[in-house]
Write an enzyme that holds these catalytic residues in place. Structure first.
Site, PDB file in Angstrom:
ATOM      1  N   GLY A 289      -0.120  -1.337  -4.412  1.00  0.00           N
ATOM      2  CA  GLY A 289      -0.974  -1.696  -5.533  1.00  0.00           C
ATOM      3  C   GLY A 289      -2.374  -1.994  -5.054  1.00  0.00           C
ATOM      4  O   GLY A 289      -2.722  -1.774  -3.891  1.00  0.00           O
ATOM      5  N   HIS A 312      -0.224   7.964  -4.453  1.00  0.00           N
ATOM      6  CA  HIS A 312      -0.377   7.201  -3.209  1.00  0.00           C
ATOM      7  C   HIS A 312      -0.793   5.760  -3.473  1.00  0.00           C
ATOM      8  O   HIS A 312      -0.918   4.971  -2.536  1.00  0.00           O
ATOM      9  CB  HIS A 312      -1.401   7.875  -2.298  1.00  0.00           C
ATOM     10  CG  HIS A 312      -2.832   7.513  -2.551  1.00  0.00           C
ATOM     11  ND1 HIS A 312      -3.417   7.563  -3.802  1.00  0.00           N
ATOM     12  CD2 HIS A 312      -3.807   7.083  -1.703  1.00  0.00           C
ATOM     13  CE1 HIS A 312      -4.685   7.188  -3.700  1.00  0.00           C
ATOM     14  NE2 HIS A 312      -4.938   6.892  -2.453  1.00  0.00           N
TER      15      HIS A 312
END
Length: 385
Positions: A289, A312
């Site tokens: 994150g 990604h």
């Protein structure tokens, strides 16, 4: 979500998007790429797609006889690694985390910092590899020992996390540093002079194309060695402070800027991933994150239309310039109030604030066909460049 078809110019390959929203500037980059004669099958668009230099982040495409160095960026082999410890993360007080972070910052160069003098010994196979030109070989000898085991800046990080079972995790996000920059810039110049299309592509049945593939592979190996070296230093600190080592079967490491030779749709292709992870069905991957928000260990679902790929990360919604203009340092400190970091660096870290990124839960919803989330990792402390 099922992929949706984006508008493309006449004669272009399809654009298949696993994204609820595609920024207009990124869409223009995708449309230009889809119109190139060397692109085959289609272009897969990941849910974290956003504008970047050359090719949008979150782009996956394949060629049959070409390599496109400008489609990968200069941080070749950039990726994320993770290690789990059978250690109760909840037992660490804020003071414990601050001490850990302080010790980590003393052994891990961040930002523009590199090792002084001769640097670190390079691992076997990377001490003095034969790159395609004498100048690149010299650049490797100069840069690799000093950049090995350095974190870099931007969105690179070293993080301590807690999973749902309470175990402690170490996450590392970095790439090939100056080595990859030198390799990428060289082959982009060669492709501009000798290649075809836009971005410029080199045929893989030519000497320049083979040289490009060879050097890109070395840069990706260096990126993995860099993460391994950073992990060794961080694990030594954790062992010293906590007396624990990572579980042997817990390590995960994935690239997200690379080209790989793979079989798709019955033929051997060069799959280019910029800001995307290649995951076979059942393989474990990592999707981090933004700074201060949860990351996930995921399992690939092997979706063939996505070239067995996934996002990604969360993906930017504000450029770095926009983030610096809109996000105040005190707002960043408030957003990270439950995460240990160096608040003195808040003015330089606002471009990495959670508000500058998508909500990762939405990204995961969009790519439900591509991966299955397996472990949620909540950040406890983060070291940034």
């Amino acid at each position: 979500m099922m992929p949706r078809l984006l508008e493309v110019p006449p004669g272009a390959v399809p654009l298949l998007a696993w994204a609820r929203a595609v920024p207009a500037a990124a869409l223009r980059q995708l449309q230009q790429l889809a119109a190139q004669p060397y692109v085959v099958e289609h272009v897969a668009v990941m849910p974290d797609v956003h504008l970047a230099s050359g090719v949008a982040v979150g782009t996956v495409f394949a060629t049959e006889h070409h390599v496109v160095p400008g489609a990968l960026g200069n941080d070749l082999g950039c990726g994320v690694s993770a290690h789990r410890f059978a250690f109760p993360a909840a037992s660490l007080s804020r003071a414990d985390l601050e001490q850990l972070l302080s010790q980590l910052s003393r052994v891990i160069p961040v930002g523009d910092a590199v090792h002084r003098g001769k640097g670190l010994p390079l691992p076997p196979g990377l001490e003095s590899p034969a790159l395609s030109t004498h100048r690149l070989t010299q650049a490797w000898a100069r840069l690799a020992p000093r950049h090995l085991g350095t974190l870099g800046g931007g969105n690179h990080f070293l993080e301590l996390d807690r999973d749902g079972a309470g175990d402690l995790w170490l996450l590392i996000h970095t790439g090939s540093r100056g080595v990859g920059g030198a390799v990428g810039e060289h082959h982009q110049r060669v492709a501009k002079a000798l290649g075809e299309g836009m971005p410029h592509a080199l045929r893989t049945d030519t000497e320049p194309g083979q040289a490009c593939l060879h050097d890109l592979e070395l840069a990706c190996r260096f990126a993995r060695a860099n993460r391994d070296t950073l992990a060794a230093r961080a694990l030594a600190v954790i062992a010293d402070r906590l007396g624990v080592a990572p579980e042997g079967d817990s390590t995960v490491d994935v690239h997200h800027n690379h080209v790989a030779t793979e079989v798709h749709f019955g033929r051997t292709l060069q799959v280019h991933r910029k800001g995307a992870v290649g995951l076979d069905a059942g393989a474990r991957g990592l999707i981090p994150g933004s700074m201060g928000t949860a990351s996930y260990v995921v399992e690939g679902r092997g979706e063939p239309r996505a070239f067995r790929s996934c996002s990604h990360g969360a993906g930017r919604v504000l450029t770095r310039t926009e983030a610096r203009a809109r996000i105040r340092p005190d707002a960043l400190v408030h957003a990270l109030r439950r995460v240990v970091f160096d608040p003195a660096r808040a003015p330089s870290l606002v471009e990495e604030a959670p508000a500058a990124y998508r909500d990762l839960s939405e990204v995961l919803e969009d790519e439900a066909d591509l991966v299955t989330p397996r472990v949620r990792l909540t950040p406890l402390a983060v070291l940034k460049g």
